[in-house]
Every structure is written in structure tokens, then in C-alpha cells.
Design an enzyme around this catalytic site. Structure first.
Site, mmCIF file in Angstrom:
data_model
loop_
_atom_site.group_PDB
_atom_site.id
_atom_site.type_symbol
_atom_site.label_atom_id
_atom_site.label_comp_id
_atom_site.label_asym_id
_atom_site.label_seq_id
_atom_site.Cartn_x
_atom_site.Cartn_y
_atom_site.Cartn_z
ATOM 1 N N ASP A 115 47.647 -18.583 73.756
ATOM 2 C CA ASP A 115 47.708 -17.239 73.191
ATOM 3 C C ASP A 115 46.986 -16.285 74.130
ATOM 4 O O ASP A 115 46.470 -16.697 75.194
ATOM 5 C CB ASP A 115 47.075 -17.203 71.789
ATOM 6 C CG ASP A 115 47.803 -16.223 70.863
ATOM 7 O OD1 ASP A 115 48.053 -15.082 71.297
ATOM 8 O OD2 ASP A 115 48.107 -16.591 69.712
ATOM 9 N N HIS B 261 60.033 -14.253 64.905
ATOM 10 C CA HIS B 261 60.435 -13.154 64.013
ATOM 11 C C HIS B 261 59.710 -11.847 64.334
ATOM 12 O O HIS B 261 60.087 -10.786 63.833
ATOM 13 C CB HIS B 261 60.230 -13.534 62.548
ATOM 14 C CG HIS B 261 58.797 -13.640 62.105
ATOM 15 N ND1 HIS B 261 58.371 -14.544 61.162
ATOM 16 C CD2 HIS B 261 57.670 -12.959 62.457
ATOM 17 C CE1 HIS B 261 57.082 -14.408 60.948
ATOM 18 N NE2 HIS B 261 56.638 -13.454 61.725
#
Length: 331
Positions: free
Chosen positions: A190, A238
Site C-alpha cells: 500500500d 470498485h
């Protein structure tokens, strides 16, 4: 009317969570109306209205002596510090998303998010956004903790020794997967500031020896590390429009060796786009939050095929943050 009442129910939950009502009643403690009103410095009338609402929703119980206590539901999911604490997500929706819905028509007509300023930020995930920094990653952990257990039981991890969690955020999936599969090692990939925020959570879970970190940007060419048996994308795609979602998916496919697997955990919209409601509503939520939406399994499978992955279909489950996992295997 049931739909309209939803706002009343949510705000009851959010306010009780903010007041830490459920945490105060942890372990079988009870409280009277008068004690509650005194503790929180409010009049008995509004105190009773809130408590009665929580009882009606199954969040609190009221005994014959007029004492309020937690129900099993709130004891498991709304007490701070417990493994499946869901209050982080409640707080994010209340403080971050709820105000944006007052401007939802702007998002609808302008085709842009409204929880952040698209003129000054590149995306939702900015380290200097105080709301995101204070609430977002705790919320993602809350949303993912229970769902991670569903994933752990839905996929055969016996042949997976090392997994890369792309966009792993608060490491909820990694913690749960490693707890349930002792042979597994995980890496959270990340942004650098997210990794730093997450390291203490992994240490607190006692898994610093099995969960490590790799900081980077999955939009950079060659940014996703190689050498893993599996790559996990949990509620990542998404957040992005089709072009960017495809870029992420392609990069993951390229990082896998032949035989490696890609796990996509999402709230999949049905292929015929008639539901289910939780997936469709969370997809609508992306209108105020991001440039993305919840995609169908058919859309993902088609992209997988383009990028050298064979779709093995969706295994459905009943999670809070996702309704299944789509597995793709590198040819």
C-alpha cells in the site's frame, strides 16, 4: 416507509456508537435511564428516546427492572477493542459519507465524488485528509474483519504459502488469514503512509513475524512486487473507473507466475444488474466517494481472460464488506 426509516435507524446507531454506549456496557454491565442521562449530561427525555430506539433495533436490551444492557449483537460488533468491532465503519459513514449524501444530486449531475474536492485532490486516499487519516483505515478494518474470516473458509489456502495483499490498508484480511492458516505469510502492499499507520495494528495482533510490508503505488509500472503464490484484491477495484481498474488487474496478472492465483473479493453486482441490494447500494455509494462502481463477475472474468488469467468462478459468502471471492489462475 421502511426505507425512509433507515436514516432514523442509522443515526440512532451512529450516535450511540459516538457516545460509546455499547463499550460502556461491555461484559454484562447495565445502566438505568437516570444513570445514563447523568453520565452523558443530557435530559432524561432525549436519553430515553435514544435508548428506546436502540432497544427496538436489537442493539440494547431492557430488563424488567428498567436497566439497559448490550445484546449479543452489540457485544460482539460494537464494543471497542473486540476483534469484530464494526464501529469504525459506522463512524466513517456518519462523519465522512453522510454529509456527502446531502450533496448527492451534485454528484449525480456532475458525475464526480462529493466526499472530497476533485479540484484539489487526485483521489480519496490522501495522507493530509484529516477525516481519511482519522477514520478511514479503522473503518476499512471494521468492514473487513468479519469478511476476512469468510474468505479464509471459502478458498483452499493449503498450496498458498505467500500472499500479497494489494491495497491491503489496515491488514484485516492478512491478520485473519494468518490466524486461520498457520503456514501462511502475508505482505501488505500500500501507500507508504498507510503502511506506517498499519504496522502497529499488525504488531498488536502478534503477527509481525508473519506479516510484512511493501510500500508503493499500484499505478506505477512494475510497482507490484513479484514472487507470491497469490495476490489479493479486497474491495480495491470498485474504487476506480474501468480504465484504472483494468490497469490494476493487468499489473497483478503480470506480477504472478504461471499457476499463481488472483483473489478478487468484492460485493459483486449480479450479471443481469438487478441486484443484490447491498452490492447495488454500495456501488451507488461510489458515486459520492470515488470514480468507480461495483462491477459484475462477468466483467472481471472478461478482463481476466484478456490478461492471461483463467476465471474459476465466484464462491459466494455472506460478508459485511463483500459477497464472494472470484478466483483467477495465471495460465
Amino acid at each position: 416507509m421502511d426505507l425512509t426509516l433507515g436514516v432514523y435507524a442509522f443515526k440512532s446507531l451512529a450516535l450511540a456508537t459516538e457516545l460509546e454506549v455499547f463499550t460502556e456496557l461491555d461484559g454484562g454491565k447495565t445502566i438505568s435511564l437516570a444513570e445514563f442521562a447523568t453520565r452523558h449530561g443530557i435530559h432524561e427525555r432525549p436519553a430515553e428516546l435514544l435508548l428506546t430506539a436502540c432497544v427496538s433495533l436489537g442493539l440494547l436490551r431492557l430488563d424488567e427492572k428498567g436497566a439497559y444492557g448490550n445484546t449479543p449483537l452489540s457485544e460482539e460488533f460494537l464494543v471497542k477493542g473486540k476483534p469484530r468491532y464494526f464501529g469504525g465503519w459506522v463512524t466513517l459513514v456518519d462523519k465522512h459519507e453522510y454529509p456527502a449524501y446531502l450533496k448527492m444530486e451534485e454528484s449525480l449531475r456532475g458525475n464526480h465524488p462529493s466526499t472530497w474536492d476533485v479540484k484539489t485532490q487526485k483521489s480519496l486516499f490522501q495522507p493530509n485528509d484529516p477525516v481519511v487519516k482519522e477514520h478511514f483505515w479503522d473503518a476499512m478494518h471494521s468492514l473487513s474483519a468479519y469478511t476476512a474470516g469468510q474468505l479464509a473458509e471459502s478458498v483452499d489456502f493449503s498450496e498458498i504459502k505467500a500472499i500479497l495483499d494489494v491495497g491491503g490498508g489496515g491488514a484485516a484480511y492478512d491478520i485473519e488469514l494468518c490466524r486461520r492458516h498457520p503456514h501462511l505469510r502475508a505482505t501488505v502492499f500500500d501507500l507508504p503512509f498507510v503502511c506506517e499507520l498499519t504496522k502497529p495494528r499488525v504488531a498488536d495482533a502478534g503477527l509481525a513475524d508473519r506479516i510484512d510490508f511493501a510500500s508503493g503505488d499500484f499505478f506505477e509500472v512494475g510497482g507490484i512486487p513479484e514472487g507470491y503464490d497469490a495476490i489479493l484484491l479486497s474491495n480495491i477495484l470498485h474504487d476506480w473507473g474501468i480504465e484504472d481498474a483494468r490497469k490494476i488487474l493487468r499489473s497483478c496478472a503480470e506480477a504472478l507466475s504461471p499457476g499463481g492465483v488472483l483473489l478478487i473479493t468484492e460485493s459483486f453486482v449480479d450479471d443481469d444488474k438487478r441486484g443484490p441490494a447491498p452490492a447495488a447500494l454500495m456501488s451507488l455509494n461510489m458515486l459520492v466517494e470515488t470514480w468507480g462502481r461495483n462491477y459484475t463477475a462477468a466483467e472481471y472474468s472478461g478482463w481476466m481472460d484478456e490478461f492471461g488469467l483463467k476465471s474459476e468462478g465466484v464462491t459466494p459468502f455472506d460478508g459485511q464488506g463483500a459477497n464472494g471471492v472470484l478466483v483467477g489462475r495465471k495460465l
